[in-house]
Design an enzyme around this catalytic site. Structure first.
Site, PDB file in Angstrom:
ATOM      1  N   LEU A   1       0.817  -1.231   0.000  1.00 50.97           N
ATOM      2  CA  LEU A   1       0.000   0.000   0.000  1.00 50.97           C
ATOM      3  C   LEU A   1       0.844   1.272   0.000  1.00 50.97           C
ATOM      4  O   LEU A   1       0.378   2.327   0.407  1.00 50.97           O
ATOM      5  CB  LEU A   1      -0.991   0.005   1.189  1.00 50.97           C
ATOM      6  CG  LEU A   1      -1.958  -1.187   1.233  1.00 50.97           C
ATOM      7  CD1 LEU A   1      -2.860  -1.106   2.476  1.00 50.97           C
ATOM      8  CD2 LEU A   1      -2.839  -1.242  -0.016  1.00 50.97           C
TER       9      LEU A   1
ATOM     10  N   ASN B   1       1.760   2.804  -2.614  1.00 50.99           N
ATOM     11  CA  ASN B   1       1.322   3.676  -3.707  1.00 50.99           C
ATOM     12  C   ASN B   1      -0.100   3.317  -4.155  1.00 50.99           C
ATOM     13  O   ASN B   1      -0.454   3.486  -5.316  1.00 50.99           O
ATOM     14  CB  ASN B   1       2.307   3.551  -4.882  1.00 50.99           C
ATOM     15  CG  ASN B   1       2.126   4.629  -5.921  1.00 50.99           C
ATOM     16  OD1 ASN B   1       1.637   5.731  -5.616  1.00 50.99           O
ATOM     17  ND2 ASN B   1       2.475   4.332  -7.160  1.00 50.99           N
TER      18      ASN B   1
ATOM     19  N   SER C   1       9.316  -3.150 -18.848  1.00 49.37           N
ATOM     20  CA  SER C   1       8.990  -1.865 -19.465  1.00 49.37           C
ATOM     21  C   SER C   1       9.761  -1.679 -20.761  1.00 49.37           C
ATOM     22  O   SER C   1      10.891  -2.162 -20.906  1.00 49.37           O
ATOM     23  CB  SER C   1       9.381  -0.753 -18.490  1.00 49.37           C
ATOM     24  OG  SER C   1       9.427   0.481 -19.146  1.00 49.37           O
TER      25      SER C   1
ATOM     26  N   TYR D   1      15.631   3.355 -12.348  1.00 51.20           N
ATOM     27  CA  TYR D   1      14.384   2.589 -12.494  1.00 51.20           C
ATOM     28  C   TYR D   1      14.492   1.634 -13.696  1.00 51.20           C
ATOM     29  O   TYR D   1      14.203   0.441 -13.595  1.00 51.20           O
ATOM     30  CB  TYR D   1      13.196   3.550 -12.681  1.00 51.20           C
ATOM     31  CG  TYR D   1      12.021   2.921 -13.371  1.00 51.20           C
ATOM     32  CD1 TYR D   1      11.171   2.064 -12.684  1.00 51.20           C
ATOM     33  CD2 TYR D   1      11.776   3.144 -14.730  1.00 51.20           C
ATOM     34  CE1 TYR D   1      10.109   1.455 -13.332  1.00 51.20           C
ATOM     35  CE2 TYR D   1      10.729   2.549 -15.380  1.00 51.20           C
ATOM     36  CZ  TYR D   1       9.892   1.698 -14.682  1.00 51.20           C
ATOM     37  OH  TYR D   1       8.860   1.092 -15.334  1.00 51.20           O
TER      38      TYR D   1
ATOM     39  N   LYS E   1      14.655  -2.739 -14.092  1.00 51.67           N
ATOM     40  CA  LYS E   1      13.828  -3.600 -14.960  1.00 51.67           C
ATOM     41  C   LYS E   1      14.730  -4.533 -15.758  1.00 51.67           C
ATOM     42  O   LYS E   1      14.455  -5.727 -15.897  1.00 51.67           O
ATOM     43  CB  LYS E   1      12.956  -2.749 -15.900  1.00 51.67           C
ATOM     44  CG  LYS E   1      11.857  -1.988 -15.195  1.00 51.67           C
ATOM     45  CD  LYS E   1      10.815  -2.921 -14.582  1.00 51.67           C
ATOM     46  CE  LYS E   1       9.745  -2.199 -13.799  1.00 51.67           C
ATOM     47  NZ  LYS E   1       8.904  -3.082 -12.970  1.00 51.67           N
TER      48      LYS E   1
ATOM     49  N   TYR F   1       5.940  -3.279 -21.148  1.00 49.62           N
ATOM     50  CA  TYR F   1       4.807  -2.373 -21.379  1.00 49.62           C
ATOM     51  C   TYR F   1       5.267  -1.113 -22.091  1.00 49.62           C
ATOM     52  O   TYR F   1       6.299  -0.545 -21.763  1.00 49.62           O
ATOM     53  CB  TYR F   1       4.175  -1.904 -20.072  1.00 49.62           C
ATOM     54  CG  TYR F   1       3.871  -2.958 -19.051  1.00 49.62           C
ATOM     55  CD1 TYR F   1       3.576  -4.267 -19.410  1.00 49.62           C
ATOM     56  CD2 TYR F   1       3.853  -2.626 -17.699  1.00 49.62           C
ATOM     57  CE1 TYR F   1       3.277  -5.213 -18.454  1.00 49.62           C
ATOM     58  CE2 TYR F   1       3.554  -3.571 -16.736  1.00 49.62           C
ATOM     59  CZ  TYR F   1       3.276  -4.866 -17.121  1.00 49.62           C
ATOM     60  OH  TYR F   1       2.994  -5.785 -16.157  1.00 49.62           O
TER      61      TYR F   1
ATOM     62  N   LEU G   1       2.037  11.769 -18.452  1.00 47.41           N
ATOM     63  CA  LEU G   1       1.220  12.715 -19.212  1.00 47.41           C
ATOM     64  C   LEU G   1      -0.279  12.619 -18.912  1.00 47.41           C
ATOM     65  O   LEU G   1      -0.917  13.639 -18.628  1.00 47.41           O
ATOM     66  CB  LEU G   1       1.486  12.491 -20.711  1.00 47.41           C
ATOM     67  CG  LEU G   1       0.718  13.379 -21.670  1.00 47.41           C
ATOM     68  CD1 LEU G   1       1.047  14.849 -21.432  1.00 47.41           C
ATOM     69  CD2 LEU G   1       1.046  12.989 -23.119  1.00 47.41           C
TER      70      LEU G   1
ATOM     71  N   ASP H   1      14.269  12.228 -21.804  1.00 43.35           N
ATOM     72  CA  ASP H   1      13.174  11.858 -22.703  1.00 43.35           C
ATOM     73  C   ASP H   1      13.691  11.514 -24.095  1.00 43.35           C
ATOM     74  O   ASP H   1      14.698  12.063 -24.564  1.00 43.35           O
ATOM     75  CB  ASP H   1      12.152  13.000 -22.818  1.00 43.35           C
ATOM     76  CG  ASP H   1      11.044  12.891 -21.780  1.00 43.35           C
ATOM     77  OD1 ASP H   1      11.053  11.924 -21.002  1.00 43.35           O
ATOM     78  OD2 ASP H   1      10.175  13.795 -21.758  1.00 43.35           O
TER      79      ASP H   1
HETATM   80  N1  UFG Z   1       4.997  14.789 -21.123  1.00 43.55           N
HETATM   81  C1  UFG Z   1       4.716  16.142 -21.150  1.00 43.55           C
HETATM   82  N2  UFG Z   1       4.255  16.730 -20.003  1.00 43.55           N
HETATM   83  C2  UFG Z   1       4.061  16.048 -18.854  1.00 43.55           C
HETATM   84  C3  UFG Z   1       4.346  14.664 -18.836  1.00 43.55           C
HETATM   85  C4  UFG Z   1       4.816  14.071 -19.981  1.00 43.55           C
HETATM   86  O1  UFG Z   1       4.882  16.802 -22.176  1.00 43.55           O
HETATM   87  O2  UFG Z   1       3.642  16.657 -17.849  1.00 43.55           O
HETATM   88  C5  UFG Z   1       5.440  14.121 -22.365  1.00 43.55           C
HETATM   89  C6  UFG Z   1       6.813  13.479 -22.277  1.00 43.55           C
HETATM   90  O3  UFG Z   1       7.828  14.399 -22.599  1.00 43.55           O
HETATM   91  C7  UFG Z   1       6.675  12.332 -23.288  1.00 43.55           C
HETATM   92  C8  UFG Z   1       5.200  11.936 -23.184  1.00 43.55           C
HETATM   93  O4  UFG Z   1       4.551  13.068 -22.614  1.00 43.55           O
HETATM   94  O5  UFG Z   1       6.927  12.790 -24.576  1.00 43.55           O
HETATM   95  C9  UFG Z   1       4.956  10.731 -22.307  1.00 43.55           C
HETATM   96  O6  UFG Z   1       5.536  10.936 -21.035  1.00 43.55           O
HETATM   97  P1  UFG Z   1       5.220   9.999 -19.785  1.00 43.55           P
HETATM   98  O7  UFG Z   1       5.959  10.548 -18.609  1.00 43.55           O
HETATM   99  O8  UFG Z   1       3.747   9.823 -19.638  1.00 43.55           O
HETATM  100  O9  UFG Z   1       5.785   8.584 -20.219  1.00 43.55           O
HETATM  101  P2  UFG Z   1       7.285   8.153 -20.642  1.00 43.55           P
HETATM  102  O10 UFG Z   1       7.185   7.616 -22.019  1.00 43.55           O
HETATM  103  O11 UFG Z   1       8.262   9.222 -20.386  1.00 43.55           O
HETATM  104  O12 UFG Z   1       7.583   7.026 -19.575  1.00 43.55           O
HETATM  105  C10 UFG Z   1       6.785   5.851 -19.541  1.00 43.55           C
HETATM  106  C11 UFG Z   1       6.726   5.313 -18.124  1.00 43.55           C
HETATM  107  C12 UFG Z   1       8.073   4.818 -17.684  1.00 43.55           C
HETATM  108  C13 UFG Z   1       8.636   3.872 -18.675  1.00 43.55           C
HETATM  109  C14 UFG Z   1       8.638   4.439 -20.068  1.00 43.55           C
HETATM  110  C15 UFG Z   1       8.996   3.365 -21.052  1.00 43.55           C
HETATM  111  O13 UFG Z   1       6.306   6.319 -17.236  1.00 43.55           O
HETATM  112  O14 UFG Z   1       7.895   4.132 -16.462  1.00 43.55           O
HETATM  113  O15 UFG Z   1       7.326   4.906 -20.406  1.00 43.55           O
HETATM  114  O16 UFG Z   1       9.174   3.864 -22.313  1.00 43.55           O
HETATM  115  F1  UFG Z   1       9.910   3.564 -18.345  1.00 43.55           F
END
Ligand code: UFG
Length: 330
Positions: free
Chosen positions: A33, A35, A124, A148, A152, A176, A199, A292
């Site tokens: 618990l 998260n 992942s 992180y 994995k 994933y 996002l 990113d």
């Molecule tokens: N983004 C924004 N603003 C935000 C959050 C995200 O513009 O507030 C953009 C990021 O730059 C990216 C896209 O939205 O281009 C997706 O971002 P996320 O943070 O939602 O996801 P990520 O692809 O960065 O990361 C996810 C998981 C990780 C995993 C990864 C694997 O959160 O745990 O995919 O590719 F490792």
């Protein structure tokens, strides 16, 4: 089969519990618990009519897990429990290595001790690092940008090495892509603690006016509109991927991508959210986020061919269900 789901009150774990129960499997949930919330057990009951046995256990605690394995006769383990915040992992790497590795090793040892036949591991797409998409299971594993991601990769390696000596076991590593969406009932979904890192939870919090505007991290990538491209997958489709792996994967260690095979940009996702839910999402373009990658999407042919699994929910379903869940937690 009788399946232990670790991290079963979490976002992906809870949806997977529902799909397994619907398919006739017996589920036991373990979660510390850290998260998630215990009331998810009641929500799973509302959806399935089954009260899942729940144990508050930290998977680093071998002795408590051992006691549970002795009492229950598990046929399989689906291991979701783990820390997952990319940014936090760079600040507290030891916490991530200790938690994510020790939990996986404990469960693998108990698999061996109690002769459990199936182990499904929550991996992942991050293990692919920065290389051209589409990413197939044959793509090489690369340096990731954070601890992180390294946990994995290391857990995959540990389970792969274990499987080499135990050809009677079925070990499946599921990579994933970007899970979003929520259960249609509005009862299960992602509840981020503090400021969302990802996002979609950020977008829904802007929609519900918990936050003023979305910050888009960069519009100068080499993509369709300059914003980052990802392969978003509905969490229910992802959960069904676990069921397919459990029911259909062969003995030995196998790896499958779980994605849709289609990449969409941040702006495309925002526009779809606005159109389907008829809500404005104010945003501001800011600098790129460190670590990113421009474009990440899957080739998911292997899971389709070997597990007969494919996604059926659209981006429209994803944005509608994400918003439906957010409205429910207000
Ligand atoms: N983004 C924004 N603003 C935000 C959050 C995200 O513009 O507030 C953009 C990021 O730059 C990216 C896209 O939205 O281009 C997706 O971002 P996320 O943070 O939602 O996801 P990520 O692809 O960065 O990361 C996810 C998981 C990780 C995993 C990864 C694997 O959160 O745990 O995919 O590719 F490792």
């Amino acid at each position: 089969m009788k399946i232990l789901i670790t991290g079963g009150t979490g976002y992906i774990g809870s949806h997977t519990a529902v799909e397994l129960i619907k398919d006739g499997h017996e589920v036991v949930i373990v979660d510390d618990l850290s998260n998630s919330f215990e009331d998810v057990i009641d929500k799973i009951k509302t959806i399935t009519n089954v009260l899942v046995p729940f144990h508050k256990i930290d998977c680093k605690n071998y002795d408590l897990l051992d006691k549970l394995f002795k009492e229950e006769n598990f046929d399989g383990i689906i291991h979701f429990a783990g820390f997952k915040a990319v940014g936090e992992s760079t600040k507290e790497p030891l916490k991530y290595y200790e938690n994510n590795l020790l939990s996986t090793i404990n469960l693998a040892k108990l698999m061996e001790k109690y002769d459990v036949s199936h182990f499904i591991f929550s991996s992942s797409a991050t293990v692919y690092g920065d290389q051209p998409s589409p990413l197939s299971e044959k793509s090489p594993l690369m340096e990731t940008t954070n601890p992180y991601g390294e946990t994995k990769k290391m857990c995959e390696r540990i389970l792969n090495d274990y499987a080499k000596n135990r050809s009677d076991k079925t070990i499946v590593l599921l990579r994933y892509f970007n899970p979003i969406g929520a259960h249609k009932s509005g009862l299960l979904g992602e509840i981020p603690q503090g400021t969302p890192n990802n996002l979609m939870p950020y977008i829904t919090q802007v929609a519900s006016k918990k936050r003023d505007k979305l910050f888009i991290f960069g519009n100068d990538y080499d993509t369709v509109d300059g914003t980052g491209v990802r392969d978003y997958i509905h969490v229910v489709d992802l959960a069904k991927g676990h069921l397919a792996a459990l029911n259909k994967a062969n003995k030995g260690c196998s790896v499958y991508n779980l994605g849709t095979g289609v990449g969409i940009s941040v702006l495309e996702l925002v526009e779809t959210f606005k159109k389907i839910n008829k809500i404005d999402i104010p945003y501001e373009i800011v600098a790129r986020r460190a670590g990113d990658i421009a474009t990440v999407y899957a080739s998911s042919e292997k899971a389709f061919k070997e597990l007969n699994w494919e996604t059926s929910l659209s981006v429209e379903d994803m944005v509608r269900d994400s918003w439906n869940f957010e409205k429910n937690i207000e």
